[in-house]
Each structure stands twice: as structure tokens, then as C-alpha cells.
Enzyme design. Structure first.
Site, PDB file in Angstrom:
ATOM      1  N   VAL A   1     -15.516 149.229 120.422  1.00  0.00           N
ATOM      2  CA  VAL A   1     -14.447 149.150 121.422  1.00  0.00           C
ATOM      3  C   VAL A   1     -14.504 150.385 122.326  1.00  0.00           C
ATOM      4  O   VAL A   1     -15.174 151.362 122.014  1.00  0.00           O
ATOM      5  CB  VAL A   1     -13.047 149.047 120.742  1.00  0.00           C
ATOM      6  N   CYS A   2     -13.778 150.318 123.436  1.00  0.00           N
ATOM      7  CA  CYS A   2     -13.739 151.447 124.365  1.00  0.00           C
ATOM      8  C   CYS A   2     -13.049 152.639 123.703  1.00  0.00           C
ATOM      9  O   CYS A   2     -12.073 152.423 123.001  1.00  0.00           O
ATOM     10  CB  CYS A   2     -12.976 151.076 125.633  1.00  0.00           C
ATOM     11  N   PRO A   3     -13.489 153.878 123.895  1.00  0.00           N
ATOM     12  CA  PRO A   3     -14.570 154.257 124.822  1.00  0.00           C
ATOM     13  C   PRO A   3     -15.968 154.251 124.193  1.00  0.00           C
ATOM     14  O   PRO A   3     -16.926 154.606 124.852  1.00  0.00           O
ATOM     15  CB  PRO A   3     -14.186 155.694 125.199  1.00  0.00           C
TER      16      PRO A   3
END
Lengths: 91, 269
Positions: free
Chosen positions: A25-27
Site C-alpha cells: 500500500v502507499c507509500p
């Protein structure tokens, strides 16, 4: 070493590198993308497989902002599982 | 260099930065920094540099933890009273980031030993509490061509300068000259100090080290930064290199061999 890039030569001699970041997932999606791009030569293509929806926009945006890569193709490969393939050309 | 998955996660917020990335992170992990003093300045410096993944850190301090240190020397806790400051610092830093190799030197920094202690450093940070030691660090680093940063804190005030002898920037002696001409300065124990001022100035020193190692941004060279936290004045004062400076001028002397620093007479809190 966990960042495994697989190389395949394309017809135009620019290498294509594949990176699977399904589950990230981000980042972290951008972190892995950036580390991969840093290992590649200018003009090479990074073919990313990912499933985190926000990253479909965030990765190309961040690559552009940091002037390290440009989005050249985007494919929604699996609508049920929400998976995408992004092709990013290293600047 | 190849990172482990844990390293990629640990340093992810730095790797994301345009100015750092994986290339910059690898540089940090391969760097060596010496920090003189594990007190008010040395604590935040060592904390942030350890957290940032500076691969090799050397901590130099001869002192032990006193209860009056604790309001500002944030690496030391109440349970550490009377412990060597280097040991107390090591215990927290190693827990913070076991990636970092930390070397401890339990010695007073003197003209006799400074070269051996700092010569393998990429960058040196002064966190000492007295002018003679700052001059000694200045003279040795100039002599060995090692970039460094010197800071001072007292009351609500702080000051900091970075010197890059490789680029022949103005040194600490270009500003303050020959200390034997001055009265001994007042220490924190007499003048008092607000606990957070070394936190701010030390954080800036850590930033200087990281920026020097990565060759990014602008350093506090050929100028000094002065902070006054009572009036919130943050001011830079330009410093010109002194051609007659006894440490870095045209006719500089080998001060480490000849100069009388009076380190033993300096007022240690």
C-alpha cells in the site's frame, strides 16, 4: 534482498523490468517503484503489477513530480480483484 | 547496495524524498560520523542520525550522567544516573536502530588523541560544552580536511556554523580567533539553559551532517545561524574567511602540536 526485478528484452532494445507489488500500500508502492527505477537505465520500462487503488494515481504522479519516470500505459487486468499493470518509462 | 525488506520499511519516508532515494540511503548507511559529547547537543544529534541510518557512529564523552543533565540531555533517563554517558546513549540508540554500528570512546578529547579519534570520519559534530574543546575540534578537522559543524547553546540562545575545509570555507577561529585572548566563558550550570534549545540546534547539526553527506541543499557555511527563542529571532550573520586565521589562513600553524588549549582548565559542568 527482496526487491526482485525480472528482466526481459523487448524488440526496441529498451529493457522491460517486471515488479510485482501486489499487497503493498502507499507509500510503500512508490518506495518499491522508486528503488526499482533507480536500478534501471534511462529509457527502460518498469512493468508494475499492483492492487492498491490509490497507487494507480499516486505512483505516476510521484514519478512525474520527482522526474524519475513517466506513465506510458495502464491496464486494469482484473476487475474483480482490482489489479492493474502500469508501465513506467525511466527518465 | 541491496536493502533488506526491513530496511526498505524503516527508511521508506526518507527513500520517498526526491533528495534521498535508495541511492542516498545507501550513502548514509556507508557513512561514518563522530559525535563529540553525548549531552544536550549530542543527544538529539545521535538520536536522529541513528534513526536516519548513518551506518557508523562514534560517540565520544568522558562524563557520567548527573540528574541536572536530564532536563535537556534526552538520551539519558533517571535510571542512568552515574552511568557513563556513552554507555547510556548506546543502550537507547542500539534499541532505536540495531542497523547502526556504534563505537564508544570514553575519553576526554585532547590534542594527543583527537586525530586518532576523528581521522576516519566523513563528518564530525561538536556537541561539547566548552570553547577550548570546540577550538580543538576546529583545528584538528581543518588540519585533517574533515568537514564539521560546531554549535553552542546557553539560556534561550543557540548558534551554529558548519565548516568545509575541502571548500576552504570560514572556520570557527575565523570568527572567534585566539581564545587565549578571551575570558573563560560562562557554562550552562551558571548561566542556565532552557532544555529544548540544544534539541533544536542539535537537530540542525544532524541536518547539516545528512545534507553534507548527500550533497543536497545549502549548508551553514561562511555564515553563522543565531537563534533567540525568547524573541524568536532567527538570524544569519555572514562570516568571511580570515586570511590571517591561525587555523586555516595562508600562514596557518599546526596548532594541535603547539597550541595550549587548557582543556583541563575548561569549566565542565
Amino acid at each position: 534482498m527482496t526487491l526482485v526485478l525480472s528482466d526481459i528484452n523487448d524488440l526496441k532494445s529498451n529493457k522491460i523490468h517486471k515488479l510485482d507489488i501486489i499487497g503493498k500500500v502507499c507509500p510503500m508502492t512508490f518506495v518499491y517503484t522508486k528503488l526499482a527505477l533507480e536500478k534501471m537505465n534511462s529509457g527502460d520500462i518498469l512493468e508494475l503489477t499492483l492492487d492498491f487503488p490509490a497507487a494507480v494515481k499516486n505512483i505516476p504522479d510521484n514519478c512525474k513530480r520527482q522526474n524519475i519516470g513517466e506513465l506510458i500505459d495502464i491496464k486494469h487486468v482484473d476487475k474483480e480483484k482490482k489489479a492493474w499493470i502500469l508501465k513506467i518509462k525511466k527518465i | 547496495m541491496d536493502f533488506t525488506e526491513e530496511q526498505i520499511e524503516r527508511y521508506s519516508r526518507q527513500i520517498v524524498l526526491k533528495e534521498i532515494g535508495g541511492v542516498g540511503q545507501a550513502k548514509l548507511l556507508n557513512s561514518k560520523i563522530t559525535i563529540i559529547g553525548c549531552g544536550g547537543l549530542g543527544s538529539p544529534v545521535a538520536y536522529y542520525l541513528t534513526a536516519a541510518g548513518i551506518g557508523n557512529i562514534k560517540l565520544v564523552d568522558f562524563d557520567t550522567v548527573d540528574i541536572s543533565n536530564l532536563h535537556r540531555q534526552i538520551l539519558h533517563f533517571t535510571k542512568d544516573l552515574n552511568k557513563n554517558k556513552t554507555q547510556s546513549a548506546y543502550e537507547k540508540l542500539h534499541e532505536l536502530n540495531p542497523d547502526v554500528k556504534i563505537e564508544l570512546v570514553n575519553k576526554i578529547l585532547l590534542p594527543d588523541n583527537i586525530k586518532d579519534i576523528i581521522e576516519d570520519s566523513d563528518f564530525v559534530i561538536d556537541g561539547s560544552d566548552n570553547i577550548p574543546t570546540k577550538m580543538l575540534i576546529n583545528d584538528a578537522c581543518v588540519n585533517l580536511n574533515i568537514p564539521f559543524t560546531i554549535a553552542g547553546v546557553i539560556r534561550f540562545n543557540g548558534q551554529i556554523i558548519t565548516v568545509n575545509p575541502k571548500k576552504k570555507t570560514a572556520c570557527y577561529r575565523c570568527v572567534f580567533g585566539d581564545i587565549t585572548e578571551h575570558e573563560p566563558s560562562m557554562s550552562c550550570s551558571q548561566a542556565g539553559i532552557i532544555g529544548l534549545i540544544p534539541g533544536i540546534i542539535g537537530s540542525i547539526q544532524a541536518n547539516e551532517a545528512i545534507k553534507y553527506l548527500l550533497k543536497i541543499g545549502d549548508l551553514i557555511t561562511n555564515r553563522m545561524l543565531f537563534l533567540d527563542l525568547l524573541k524568536y529571532r532567527f538570524s544569519f550573520i555572514k562570516i568571511a574567511k580570515n586570511e590571517n586565521c591561525i587555523a586555516c589562513g595562508d600562514n596557518a600553524k599546526n596548532l594541535i602540536e603547539t597550541y595550549d588549549y587548557n582543556i583541563g582548565d575548561a569549566c565542565f559542568e
